[in-house]
Design a protein around this motif. Sequence first.
Motif: not given
Length: 342
Positions: A53-54, A61-62, A179-180, A211-213
């Motif tokens: 989920y970008i 996202k969160s 999430d991260e 979700t991740s950067h």
Amino acid sequence: MIVAEHVSKHFKRHRREPGLRGSLRTMFSSQYDLVRAVDDVSFEVPAGVKIAYIGANGAGKSTTIKLLTGIMRPTTGQVRVDGLDPHRRRVEVAHRIGVVFGQRSQLWWDLPVLDSFRVLRHIYEVPRAVYDRNMRLFRDRLDLGALGNTPVRQLSLGQRMRAEIAASLLHDPAVLFLDEPTIGLDLVLKQAVRDLINHVNAELGTTVMLTSHDIGDITGICDQALVVDRGAIVHQGTMRELLRSVDTRAVTFEYAAGSVTEAEALQIIAAELPDVRAIPAESGRIRVEYPVERWSARQVIAVLLNRFDLTDVLVPDADLETLLRRIYAGSPAEPVSVGDGA
Ligand SMILES: Nc1ncnc2c1ncn2[C@@H]1O[C@H](COP(=O)(O)OP(=O)(O)OP(=O)(O)O)[C@@H](O)[C@H]1O
């Protein structure tokens, strides 16, 4: 497995005024800004898929993960996880999902790590054989045994993340929300976590939403991508399709020290390669982003070879970085004024 139908989540935020007088006025004011954190989002994630989920910071996202895990209720629309409404059926859903919020702990701060797992085993009613199998897996893959008797509050961020990931998988969840998940981990542990997630997906068919950067998390785990921009979905498909949609690619090069100045190098590129974007990078490198309908990598490299005393050239193949840079350049949800609120 995961379904969102026309889901929106709006937050009201007190409108702030500057200065002391403004702060006092804010306290008694009924003026709100409305933040559309998630805005009429619909998607479906089939069982067994690993989806990224970008989106940029603040893209929603969160908030979406909080809606899908039942922590929050949508303002409008519906979410379903394994056929259930996660907010109304929180307990049943909790047995079927695993959740890791990199920024927030789910473990008991004062309990030693192993005791936390024993408590979780009872809460989730994990059969002995499953518990033993998973604890062996976590010892092997995440070196969990080394953390055994340390209270959670004394763990480093990286140690805590290992415990969090193991805890989320203890009960063989059907769906894993991350999430991260690799925040604070070193390179070796990041890889161990990615391998573990891929392992449980292959063995148990666990559906994964991440979700991740960290681009490595996305490419190392996910086969599909959902791209969100300002609260709305702008792309859903396989990672391959997402990469095919890239219309800008990049070449990074390094020139011999002292052969030209950075300003001269940028001028040369602007003159010889119209429509490209040259971005100075670390240690004297320059990243050249070019539109694929105008230039090919071969042409760009030919110009660079011709005009510079090159010491290094890097042509990344799947240029997710360029794509993400563009997605992240989109601005976060803009608050809109809603006048007098309740
Ligand atoms: N509880 C809240 N109250 C008010 N506004 C909120 C709340 N939670 C989130 N927001 C706002 O909603 C928007 C989306 O936030 P969210 O945390 O979902 O974004 P994100 O995509 O996860 O960002 P990041 O990548 O930085 O973690 C932001 O503008 C944020 O300020």
